[in-house]
Design an enzyme around this catalytic site. Structure first.
Site, mmCIF file in Angstrom:
data_model
loop_
_atom_site.group_PDB
_atom_site.id
_atom_site.type_symbol
_atom_site.label_atom_id
_atom_site.label_comp_id
_atom_site.label_asym_id
_atom_site.label_seq_id
_atom_site.Cartn_x
_atom_site.Cartn_y
_atom_site.Cartn_z
ATOM 1 N N TYR A 116 -6.174 6.084 4.893
ATOM 2 C CA TYR A 116 -6.389 5.039 3.886
ATOM 3 C C TYR A 116 -5.568 3.788 4.216
ATOM 4 O O TYR A 116 -6.091 2.666 4.240
ATOM 5 C CB TYR A 116 -6.041 5.527 2.462
ATOM 6 N N ASP B 111 -9.549 5.420 -0.876
ATOM 7 C CA ASP B 111 -8.522 6.107 -1.663
ATOM 8 C C ASP B 111 -9.204 6.893 -2.790
ATOM 9 O O ASP B 111 -10.436 7.033 -2.820
ATOM 10 C CB ASP B 111 -7.494 5.097 -2.204
ATOM 11 N N GLU C 160 0.828 -1.219 0.000
ATOM 12 C CA GLU C 160 0.000 0.000 0.000
ATOM 13 C C GLU C 160 0.859 1.265 0.000
ATOM 14 O O GLU C 160 0.516 2.240 -0.654
ATOM 15 C CB GLU C 160 -0.968 0.004 1.190
#
Ligand code: SF4
Length: 371
Positions: free
Chosen positions: A138, A156, A55
């Site tokens: 996020y 996101d 991520e």
């Protein structure tokens, strides 16, 4: 979504009321995702650490670019403990080309804190995740939902776009109030029996079907009959996005100072833009040849030849560099280089030092014939 799951969803924390018009959306997204998801390295084997690394790498970076970086990074740093102990030069070398190096620095700081404060185990609670360096809402949501199956949202840009279109949101999605509203809506939709697949499904829908900066492929969309933008024929005009502030323009002169096959490098300060990375010496403004030679003499070196290397530009988030370069040959240095400078051979430079992609045009000239 089953009634049972909806009841569980509504009972979960302080969530806003569930929107009945979207009651089928979670189940459709989860079903579509399970059928259509891309096979990606971080999805084939899921762990909190793999989710964290992927991520962070995926921020501002395309999936195809991240894949080989992810594999190499995991080979060098297979777990939190090895990342906490990472050698900085190797860390930056493995990040070279991904840009936004503060992400790599924060990953190492994050690993340190996970070792110190959480016994080496990446926490599952959002409040703990949010207390770690480099982890925003996020990423915290992604780790909690994808790796720990916690019923939380991971919102996101993809998810904001999808929800803005589904609800025909007229406001600017960069405005905090609109983002908060769409985030609350997404939170209210998370099913307790498949939070990870729902979260990844929303992102995947945004990446593959509900496309950015192009007309969405509504004819292929599993939730098209629930989507107000589709019903109103305005999907390609949404989301509304305010104008971003313009980048500040900076002119710089980059010097490739060479003695034989060695090239002068300078280590940037520990704080600020490209903190702690190696660079070719560079100076503010567009220097002419004489000024460039004077800058080299000021470093205690003896220039013998200069030739122009052409122009290049690089975009940072808030700054644009317009660069002009010179290749300057110097006599063998007869005294030590100033602090913060090294002069490695080309092979060593390319294999050991991470040179930011801002200098890519000049790094290439080390191995390609000059024009
Ligand atoms: S119907 Fe079209 S606009 Fe609506 S969510 Fe699907 S792809 Fe996006």
């Amino acid at each position: 979504m089953t009634d049972e799951n909806r009841r569980k969803t509504e009972k979960n924390g302080d969530r806003p009321p569930f929107d009945p018009a979207l009651s089928d959306l979670p189940e459709r997204i989860v079903g579509w995702y399970r059928e259509n998801r891309r096979r990606l390295p971080w999805r084939e084997e899921v762990s909190p650490y793999r989710t964290l690394i992927s991520e962070i790498m995926l921020q501002q970076t395309r999936v195809e670019t991240v894949k080989p970086y992810f594999e190499r990074f995991l080979s060098a740093f297979p777990d939190v403990a090895s990342l906490a102990d990472a050698n900085d030069e190797l860390l930056y070398k493995l990040w070279e080309g991904l840009g936004y190096y503060s992400r790599a620095r924060n990953l190492k700081r994050c690993a340190h804190e996970v070792v110190d404060r959480f016994g080496g185990v990446i926490p599952s609670e959002q409040k703990d995740l949010l207390s770690l360096p480099g982890i925003g809402p996020y990423t915290a949501g992604a780790i909690a939902a994808f790796a720990y199956d916690r019923p939380v949202a991971a919102v996101d840009g993809n998810v904001l776009r999808v929800t803005a279109r589904v609800t025909a949101e007229p406001g600017d999605i960069l405005a905090p109030a609109v983002r908060n509203k769409l985030t609350a809506l997404t939170s209210s939709l998370v099913p307790t029996d498949a939070p990870g697949d729902f979260g990844q499904g929303m992102i995947e829908l945004g990446a593959l079907i509900c496309l950015p900066n192009r007309p969405p492929k509504c004819e292929l969309c599993p939730i098209r009959d629930l989507c107000r933008a589709n019903a109103e024929g305005i999907a390609d005009r949404l989301p509304v996005r305010g104008k971003k502030p313009e980048r500040k323009l900076e002119y710089r002169t980059v010097l490739l100072v060479r003695s034989g096959t060695s090239t002068l490098l300078h280590k940037r300060p520990a704080r600020g833009l490209l903190a702690g990375l190696w660079e070719f010496p560079n100076f503010s403004g567009g220097l002419d040849e004489k000024e460039a030679l004077d800058a080299v003499r000021a470093l205690g070196l003896d220039p013998v030849r200069v030739r122009p290397l052409g122009e290049a530009k690089h975009l940072f988030t808030h700054i644009e560099w317009r660069m002009t370069g010179y290749l300057i040959s110097v006599a063998d240095p007869d005294r030590p280089l100033p602090d913060g400078y090294e002069m490695p051979e080309t092979d060593d430079l390319l294999s050991r030092f991470a040179i930011p992609s801002a200098f890519a045009a000049y790094t290439r000239s080390l191995t390609s014939p000059l024009p």
